[in-house]
Scaffold this active site. Structure first.
Site, mmCIF file in Angstrom:
data_model
loop_
_atom_site.group_PDB
_atom_site.id
_atom_site.type_symbol
_atom_site.label_atom_id
_atom_site.label_comp_id
_atom_site.label_asym_id
_atom_site.label_seq_id
_atom_site.Cartn_x
_atom_site.Cartn_y
_atom_site.Cartn_z
ATOM 1 N N LYS A 10 0.740 -1.288 -0.049
ATOM 2 C CA LYS A 10 0.027 0.108 0.054
ATOM 3 C C LYS A 10 0.856 1.248 0.136
ATOM 4 O O LYS A 10 1.908 1.175 0.380
ATOM 5 C CB LYS A 10 -1.073 0.100 1.464
ATOM 6 C CG LYS A 10 -0.184 -0.029 2.754
ATOM 7 C CD LYS A 10 0.047 1.532 3.181
ATOM 8 C CE LYS A 10 0.640 1.457 4.604
ATOM 9 N NZ LYS A 10 1.450 2.716 5.036
ATOM 10 N N ASP A 137 -2.941 -1.445 10.113
ATOM 11 C CA ASP A 137 -2.981 -1.592 8.464
ATOM 12 C C ASP A 137 -3.571 -2.863 7.695
ATOM 13 O O ASP A 137 -3.814 -3.139 6.778
ATOM 14 C CB ASP A 137 -1.598 -1.492 7.905
ATOM 15 C CG ASP A 137 -1.151 0.036 8.156
ATOM 16 O OD1 ASP A 137 -1.887 0.909 8.437
ATOM 17 O OD2 ASP A 137 0.077 0.401 7.848
#
Length: 297
Positions: A10, A137
């Site tokens: 990401k 996350d």
């Protein structure tokens, strides 16, 4: 029988950080984009839980119960009365300790793979709840695409993306500890008001429109000053990419990987070549976003 899951890295196109909470965490407005760099996590029945890893920087990956992939298997097994006797192999291509959620990706990948291997019948909400327990996350690594994360970043709302964005990632030597970067953020902001984090309307509009020029003006990372304080050399990497024609540059998450938004694929290759020639990074990676989340292979 074995099950393999591919899971993406990401980049945070916005990371707005609030003041430290009583529990030590920080409220965030965290706009995630999954990018096309992937780890593959394969789980196979075994006599005991064990982890192996291959790929770049594999030697830096912990192979014990601290690894999020192991913790994911243990958490899912505990909920369903299963003995987590699996061999988890991580084929690693996401930079390690680089601010790109590689460890979180492995946790989400192992969770989905074990769920399939054991046929637990877990709902998506149950898997996301386990992800949130594992780390801030991890839920996004499962979901992928684009999302706004609030709270610690674990409470997700999908974000519409209207096109493809081109990125160059410059991988630094060594890693940066995320807790250390947050401690430095707290030190740098001590005694000053820290605004409540909120998503940028201009940034969400740029994503929705698929407009790289508009996105370039809206990128932000509240942890970047702390990362630069701990690793001043990253400023040279950011400058090298910008000089080479990147539309925008920022530290990815807590760093030390730096991210460069390019206008198109040709521009991305030019920026990557210039970054390598500058000697300010160990390697470069080119990728596009958005990318799908954890996916059974």
């Amino acid at each position: 029988m074995s099950v393999t899951v591919r899971v993406p890295a990401k980049v945070n196109v916005q990371l707005a950080v609030g003041a430290a909470r009583p529990d030590g965490f920080h409220d965030l407005a965290n706009v995630f984009l999954a990018v096309g760099l992937y780890d593959e996590v394969t789980v196979t029945p075994a006599d005991e839980l064990r982890i192996t890893c291959s790929g770049p920087d594999a030697a830096q990956v912990p192979l014990d119960a601290t690894n999020l992939a192991a913790r994911a298997a243990i958490a899912l097994a505990g909920r369903h009365g299963i003995d987590p006797r699996v061999h988890i192999h991580i084929d690693k291509d996401i930079p390690v300790a680089g601010g790109m959620a590689g460890g979180s990706a492995d946790g989400a990948g192992a969770l989905l793979a074990c769920d399939a291997l054991w046929s637990t019948g877990a709902t998506r909400d149950e898997l996301l709840a386990i992800c949130a327990e594992l780390g801030s996350d991890v839920p996004f690594s499962l979901v992928g695409g684009a999302a706004l994360g609030v709270g610690r970043g674990e409470r997700l709302t999908p974000v519409e993306v209207g096109g493809t964005f081109h990125w160059v990632f410059a991988v630094a030597d060594g890693g940066l500890s995320t807790p250390a970067v947050y401690r430095e953020f707290d030190r740098l902001t001590a005694g000053t008001p820290v605004p409540e984090p909120a998503a940028s309307g201009a940034l969400l509009d740029a994503l929705r429109a698929g407009d790289p020029a508009a996105l370039a003006t809206a990128l932000s990372n509240g942890l970047q000053p702390a990362a630069l304080s701990l690793r001043p050399s990253l400023a040279d990497t950011l400058a090298a990419g910008t000089t080479a024609g990147a539309a925008a540059a920022l530290v990815s998450g807590s760093g030390p990987t730096t991210a460069f938004l390019a206008e198109d694929e040709a521009s991305a290759r030019k920026v990557a070549d210039a970054l390598m020639a500058s000697g300010t990074c160990r390697s470069t990676r080119i990728a596009t976003s958005p990318a799908p989340g954890a996916t059974l292979r």
